[in-house]
Design a protein around this motif. Structure first.
Motif, PDB file in Angstrom:
ATOM      1  N   ALA A  79      44.466  34.618  33.599  1.00 29.66           N
ATOM      2  CA  ALA A  79      44.625  35.479  32.527  1.00 29.66           C
ATOM      3  C   ALA A  79      45.737  36.143  32.431  1.00 29.66           C
ATOM      4  CB  ALA A  79      43.351  36.709  32.988  1.00 29.66           C
ATOM      5  N   TRP A  80      46.423  36.222  33.565  1.00 25.41           N
ATOM      6  CA  TRP A  80      47.583  37.016  33.430  1.00 25.41           C
ATOM      7  C   TRP A  80      48.907  36.186  32.817  1.00 25.41           C
ATOM      8  CZ3 TRP A  80      50.325  39.287  38.659  1.00 25.41           C
ATOM      9  CH2 TRP A  80      51.524  39.658  38.329  1.00 25.41           C
ATOM     10  N   CYS A  81      48.773  34.721  32.952  1.00 31.65           N
ATOM     11  CA  CYS A  81      49.652  33.734  32.475  1.00 31.65           C
ATOM     12  C   CYS A  81      49.139  33.643  30.887  1.00 31.65           C
ATOM     13  CB  CYS A  81      49.579  32.501  33.281  1.00 31.65           C
ATOM     14  SG  CYS A  81      50.041  32.330  34.816  1.00 31.65           S
ATOM     15  N   ALA A  82      48.173  33.668  30.697  1.00 32.68           N
ATOM     16  CA  ALA A  82      47.414  33.794  29.372  1.00 32.68           C
ATOM     17  C   ALA A  82      47.990  34.906  28.404  1.00 32.68           C
ATOM     18  CB  ALA A  82      45.880  33.395  29.205  1.00 32.68           C
ATOM     19  N   GLY A  83      48.392  36.010  29.074  1.00 30.42           N
ATOM     20  CA  GLY A  83      48.990  37.311  28.385  1.00 30.42           C
ATOM     21  C   GLY A  83      47.777  38.342  28.243  1.00 30.42           C
ATOM     22  N   ALA A  84      46.797  38.240  28.612  1.00 30.93           N
ATOM     23  CA  ALA A  84      45.756  39.169  28.660  1.00 30.93           C
ATOM     24  C   ALA A  84      46.162  40.746  28.930  1.00 30.93           C
ATOM     25  CB  ALA A  84      44.509  38.932  29.476  1.00 30.93           C
ATOM     26  N   TYR A  85      45.813  41.494  28.105  1.00 33.62           N
ATOM     27  CA  TYR A  85      46.369  43.040  28.350  1.00 33.62           C
ATOM     28  C   TYR A  85      45.689  43.642  29.692  1.00 33.62           C
ATOM     29  CZ  TYR A  85      47.361  48.002  27.451  1.00 33.62           C
ATOM     30  OH  TYR A  85      47.570  49.299  27.464  1.00 33.62           O
ATOM     31  N   SER A  86      44.215  43.263  29.759  1.00 32.36           N
ATOM     32  CA  SER A  86      43.415  44.192  30.845  1.00 32.36           C
ATOM     33  C   SER A  86      42.335  43.145  31.327  1.00 32.36           C
ATOM     34  CB  SER A  86      43.192  45.425  30.609  1.00 32.36           C
ATOM     35  OG  SER A  86      42.258  45.485  29.458  1.00 32.36           O
ATOM     36  N   VAL A  87      42.079  43.322  32.389  1.00 37.32           N
ATOM     37  CA  VAL A  87      41.009  42.566  32.800  1.00 37.32           C
ATOM     38  C   VAL A  87      39.697  43.485  33.389  1.00 37.32           C
ATOM     39  CG1 VAL A  87      41.959  40.428  33.183  1.00 37.32           C
ATOM     40  CG2 VAL A  87      41.675  41.971  35.173  1.00 37.32           C
ATOM     41  N   THR A  88      38.246  43.122  33.320  1.00 36.29           N
ATOM     42  CA  THR A  88      37.360  44.015  34.010  1.00 36.29           C
ATOM     43  C   THR A  88      37.006  43.390  35.322  1.00 36.29           C
ATOM     44  OG1 THR A  88      36.562  45.014  31.669  1.00 36.29           O
ATOM     45  CG2 THR A  88      35.114  45.010  33.651  1.00 36.29           C
ATOM     46  N   THR A  89      37.009  44.013  36.383  1.00 37.02           N
ATOM     47  CA  THR A  89      36.822  43.408  37.606  1.00 37.02           C
ATOM     48  C   THR A  89      35.953  43.862  38.744  1.00 37.02           C
ATOM     49  OG1 THR A  89      38.116  42.332  39.599  1.00 37.02           O
ATOM     50  CG2 THR A  89      38.975  43.997  38.537  1.00 37.02           C
ATOM     51  N   ASP A  90      35.163  43.302  39.451  1.00 34.65           N
ATOM     52  CA  ASP A  90      34.442  44.168  40.516  1.00 34.65           C
ATOM     53  C   ASP A  90      35.546  44.125  41.842  1.00 34.65           C
ATOM     54  OD1 ASP A  90      31.677  43.992  39.481  1.00 34.65           O
ATOM     55  OD2 ASP A  90      31.859  41.982  39.500  1.00 34.65           O
ATOM     56  N   ALA A  91      36.614  43.392  41.822  1.00 29.48           N
ATOM     57  CA  ALA A  91      37.551  43.413  42.866  1.00 29.48           C
ATOM     58  C   ALA A  91      38.564  43.927  42.754  1.00 29.48           C
ATOM     59  CB  ALA A  91      37.781  41.836  43.263  1.00 29.48           C
ATOM     60  N   VAL A  92      38.787  45.141  42.295  1.00 25.11           N
ATOM     61  CA  VAL A  92      40.129  46.060  42.049  1.00 25.11           C
ATOM     62  C   VAL A  92      40.848  46.126  43.446  1.00 25.11           C
ATOM     63  CG1 VAL A  92      41.027  48.277  41.652  1.00 25.11           C
ATOM     64  CG2 VAL A  92      39.138  47.313  40.178  1.00 25.11           C
ATOM     65  N   HIS A  93      40.165  46.256  44.568  1.00 23.45           N
ATOM     66  CA  HIS A  93      40.788  46.189  45.802  1.00 23.45           C
ATOM     67  C   HIS A  93      41.759  45.096  46.080  1.00 23.45           C
ATOM     68  CE1 HIS A  93      37.197  43.966  46.613  1.00 23.45           C
ATOM     69  NE2 HIS A  93      37.665  43.625  47.863  1.00 23.45           N
ATOM     70  N   MET A  94      41.274  44.014  45.654  1.00 31.18           N
ATOM     71  CA  MET A  94      41.815  42.509  46.000  1.00 31.18           C
ATOM     72  C   MET A  94      43.229  42.514  44.815  1.00 31.18           C
ATOM     73  SD  MET A  94      40.314  38.822  46.748  1.00 31.18           S
ATOM     74  CE  MET A  94      39.354  39.187  45.282  1.00 31.18           C
ATOM     75  N   LEU A  95      42.611  42.425  43.608  1.00 32.02           N
ATOM     76  CA  LEU A  95      43.580  41.997  42.486  1.00 32.02           C
ATOM     77  C   LEU A  95      44.665  42.983  42.438  1.00 32.02           C
ATOM     78  CD1 LEU A  95      41.032  40.940  39.757  1.00 32.02           C
ATOM     79  CD2 LEU A  95      42.158  39.659  41.624  1.00 32.02           C
ATOM     80  N   SER A  96      44.597  44.254  42.756  1.00 31.88           N
ATOM     81  CA  SER A  96      45.617  45.335  42.757  1.00 31.88           C
ATOM     82  C   SER A  96      46.885  44.854  43.407  1.00 31.88           C
ATOM     83  CB  SER A  96      45.246  46.714  43.047  1.00 31.88           C
ATOM     84  OG  SER A  96      44.698  46.709  44.295  1.00 31.88           O
ATOM     85  N   LYS A  97      46.636  44.046  44.734  1.00 35.08           N
ATOM     86  CA  LYS A  97      47.732  43.625  45.456  1.00 35.08           C
ATOM     87  C   LYS A  97      48.579  42.550  45.039  1.00 35.08           C
ATOM     88  CE  LYS A  97      44.806  45.170  49.315  1.00 35.08           C
ATOM     89  NZ  LYS A  97      44.243  44.582  50.666  1.00 35.08           N
TER      90      LYS A  97
END
Length: 600
Positions: free
Chosen positions: A499-517
Motif C-alpha cells: 500500500a505504501w509503494c502504491a501511494g495510498a494516503y492512509s490505511v485502516t489497521t488492527d495492528a497500529v502498534h506494529m505498523l507504526s514502527k
C-alpha cells in the motif's frame, strides 16, 4: 621372522584394514538405504537390495500411475498453503464469519494454517524420499500391499489421496464462498514475485538431480527426450518470466511517497478490546493518525459503538441477561447497555492469534472496559486532534429512531461534542446532500471507485476502499485530482508495504502498534537492482544445473563401462573365497592381532 615376512604381513594387514573400512562404510550406506526405503514404502523386512539397471524404469507401471497423484497432492497442498499463508491479513474476518454461522468463537483460521502446513510437509517428505531413492538406483514402491505392513502402506496411500482431496476441496470452497481471497493472492504476487522467482529457480536446481539421473539412465532417446523436455521448457519459462512481472515496490530512488497514515480499526483491536476507550487510547499511544469505529443507536436515542448486530461476542450479556443474549444490540436502552462489561471477552476468545502480551495494569484496565458512547469517542478524537471515520448502521424496522438516526448522529457531532469538522470523514451515503449543507467542513468519503468528474461533482475528497481494490495507477490518478485513498483492513507488513509503494494516503489497521514502527517498505528496490538480481539468479542457476547434469553424465558413463566387470573383479580378488562367517572370524582374529576393537 625375517624382515621380508614382516613387510608382507604389514602390507596384508593394511589391505585387510582398508577392506574392513570399506565393508563397514558399505554396511552403513546400506543401512541408510534400508531406512529410506522403509520410510517411503513401509517395507521394513530385511531383503536383498536390487538396484535399477541402466535403461530400466525406477518403478512399476502401477507406481507410475500413482506418482501423478503424489505430484498433484504436492501442488495442491502448496497452493493451499500459499493461499492461506498469504491470507493471514483476513484471519479475523474469517473467524468472525465462522462465529456468525456456528455461534461460538474459535481460531479456525490458525487451525487451517496448521493443517495446510502439515499436509504440504507430509507430501513433500514423500517426494524428497523418492528423489533420494532414485539417486540411489532404488525401485520406488509406495502402495503395494505387503503381508506384514498392509495397514501402514494403506495409511500412507490414503494419506496422499487425503491430502489431495482435502487441498482440492478447500480450494474449491474458497473459490465458491470466498473468491475474493484469490485477489489477495494476486496482490501478494506483486510483492513476492521477485523472490518467488528466486525460490523457483532454487527448486529447479534441486529438481535437476533426479531429472539428470532419470535422463542418463534411460537407454532410449525417446524416453530421454520425454523426461528432459518438460523440465527444460519450465526452466526456460522461469528464466524469462521476470519480463512479465510488476511490483510497485520496484521503483526509482526518490519516487516513493510518504508513509500512509494509520487509522485504528475499532481502535488498536489487537492490543485492547475493540471499540472501547482503551482501544482508542492505545491507538493514540502507538502514534495512530485516526480512529475508525461502528455507530449504532439505542432505543432512547444514544449513539454507541458496536460492530456486531448482537452483544454476545463482545460483552457479558450472556451472564448478565441470558434471556436477552440474542436480541439486537440496538433494541436496548443506554441504561442497560452501560451496565455491560465489554473487556473480559477479549481474554476469553482471543480474537487475534498474534496478540502481543499485556502488562498486569493493562489487563486490569481492559477487563474494566464498558460499551463506549459516540460522544466519548469524539471528545477523545477532538482532544487529540485525530481524524475519525465510522460506519453508521441504520436501526431496523420498529426502532424508535429508524428515521432520525442521521440527525441523532449529527446532533452529537455538531452540538454535543463540537468536533473540528475537518477531522470527520463522513462515510454514510444516506442524506449526503443534507449532511453537506449542515456540516460543509466534513470530508466527504465514499466506498466505491467512480469517474473523477462524478466524485468532484459530489464534492468527494476521499475514497475508502477494500485493500483488494488497490491499484497504484488509480491511486495516482485520484491523487492528481486531490482525492486521497484509504485502504482497509491492512494488518500484514507485506500488505502495508505494498500500500505504501502504491501511494495510498492512509490505511485502516488492527495492528497500529506494529505498523507504526515501519521506516520503509519491505523489499523496496530499484529496477537496476532487480535486473542484477534477475541476471545473477539465472546465470548461477544455469551453472549449477549444468554441473549437475555433467556430474551424472560422467557417473553414468563410468557405471555403464564398469557394470559388466565389477562382479568379475570382486569374484577374482584375493579375498573372494571367504564366506560371510569366515570373514567375520578372520576380522576377529585380525583385530586381536592388531589391537583393533572387535566387531560384535
Amino acid at each position: 621372522m625375517d624382515s621380508s615376512a614382516v613387510t608382507v604381513k604389514k602390507e596384508e594387514l593394511g589391505r585387510l584394514k582398508a577392506i574392513r573400512q570399506f565393508l563397514l562404510r558399505r554396511h552403513e550406506h546400506k543401512l541408510l538405504i534400508f531406512c529410506l526405503v522403509g520410510l517411503y514404502s513401509c517395507r521394513w523386512r530385511r531383503r536383498k537390495i536390487r538396484k535399477v539397471q541402466p535403461g530400466e524404469w525406477c518403478c512399476s507401471k502401477r507406481e507410475c500411475a500413482f506418482f501423478p497423484v503424489l505430484v498433484a497432492a504436492l501442488c495442491s497442498s502448496l497452493v493451499f498453503l500459499y493461499l492461506w499463508g498469504e491470507g493471514k491479513n483476513d484471519y479475523n474476518n474469517f473467524d468472525w464469519f465462522s462465529y456468525t454461522n456456528l455461534g461460538f468463537w474459535f481460531l479456525w483460521s490458525v487451525l487451517l494454517l496448521a493443517l495446510a502446513a502439515i499436509s504440504f510437509s507430509y507430501v513433500l517428505l514423500l517426494v524428497v524420499l523418492a528423489m533420494f531413492l532414485v539417486s540411489e538406483r532404488q525401485h520406488l514402491y509406495l502402495h503395494y500391499f505387503h503381508k506384514v505392513n498392509q495397514a501402514a502402506v494403506l495409511c500412507k496411500r490414503i494419506g496422499t489421496v487425503f491430502v489431495l482431496l482435502l487441498s482440492a476441496s478447500i480450494l474449491a470452497v474458497v473459490t465458491v464462498m470466498w473468491n475474493v481471497q484469490w485477489q489477495t493472492v494476486i496482490l501478494s504476487m506483486q510483492f513476492t514475485a521477485p523472490f518467488l522467482h528466486v525460490i523457483a529457480l532454487i527448486c529447479m536446481v534441486l529438481l535437476s538431480w533426479p531429472v539428470a539421473l532419470s535422463t542418463f539412465r534411460l537407454n532410449k532417446k525417446v524416453l530421454q527426450v520425454s523426461a528432459l523436455a518438460p523440465y527444460l521448457a519450465l526452466l526456460l519459462f522461469l528464466f524469462f518470466i521476470p519480463l512479465g512481472m510488476y511490483s510497485p515496490c520496484i521503483r526509482e530512488n526518490g519516487t516513493l511517497g510518504p508513509k500512509p497514515a494509520l487509522i485504528g480499526h475499532r481502535g488498536a483491536s489487537m492490543v485492547a478490546p475493540e471499540n472501547t476507550l482503551m482501544s482508542f487510547e492505545k491507538t493514540i499511544e502507538h502514534y495512530g493518525d485516526g480512529l475508525e469505529t461502528d455507530v449504532r443507536i439505542s432505543t432512547d436515542g444514544v449513539p454507541f459503538l458496536m460492530h456486531d448486530d448482537t452483544l454476545t461476542r463482545t460483552t457479558d450479556i450472556q451472564e448478565a441477561f441470558p434471556e436477552l443474549a440474542n436480541e439486537s444490540a440496538v433494541m436496548f436502552a443506554w441504561s442497560t447497555l452501560s451496565m455491560l462489561n465489554a473487556g473480559k471477552w477479549f481474554f476469553k476468545n482471543r480474537p487475534f492469534y498474534n496478540t502481543p502480551p499485556m502488562s498486569r495494569s493493562d489487563k486490569k484496565w481492559a477487563k474494566a472496559q464498558t460499551i463506549c458512547k459516540l460522544s466519548d469517542f469524539l471528545n477523545l478524537a477532538n482532544q487529540e486532534n485525530k481524524m475519525v471515520i465510522f460506519d453508521l448502521h441504520r436501526p431496523p424496522e420498529g426502532h424508535p429512531h429508524r428515521d432520525t438516526w442521521i440527525q441523532k448522529t449529527l446532533d452529537v457531532l455538531l452540538t454535543e461534542t463540537k468536533i473540528k469538522p475537518h477531522l470527520v470523514l463522513w462515510l454514510e451515503n444516506t442524506d449526503r446532500s443534507y449532511v453537506q449543507s449542515v456540516a460543509p467542513g466534513f470530508q466527504q468519503t465514499v466506498r466505491r471507485k467512480a469517474p473523477i468528474e462524478v466524485l468532484q461533482r459530489e464534492k468527494i475528497v476521499k475514497l475508502n476502499l477494500n485493500y483488494r481494490k488497490m491499484s497504484s495507477d488509480d491511486i495516482r490518478k485520484y491523487a492528481e485530482a486531490n482525492i486521497t485513498t484509504n485502504l482497509y483492513v491492512v494488518n500484514e507488513p507485506w500488505l502495508f508495504s505494498l500500500a505504501w509503494c502504491a501511494g495510498a494516503y492512509s490505511v485502516t489497521t488492527d495492528a497500529v502498534h506494529m505498523l507504526s514502527k515501519f521506516e520503509k517498505p519491505f523489499f523496496l528496490m530499484t529496477p537496476q537492482d532487480y535486473m542484477i538480481m534477475w541476471i545473477l539468479a539465472d546465470v548461477f542457476t544455469g551453472i549449477f544445473i549444468s554441473l549437475v547434469f555433467l556430474l551424472h553424465w560422467s557417473r553414468e558413463k563410468v557405471a555403464s563401462c564398469c557394470s559388466g566387470n565389477c562382479a568379475d573383479t570382486l569374484a577374482s580378488g584375493p579375498y573372494s573365497t571367504f564366506s560371510t562367517g569366515e570373514t567375520f572370524l578372520y576380522f576377529r582374529d585380525l583385530n586381536a592381532m592388531s589391537g583393533l576393537p572387535t566387531v560384535a
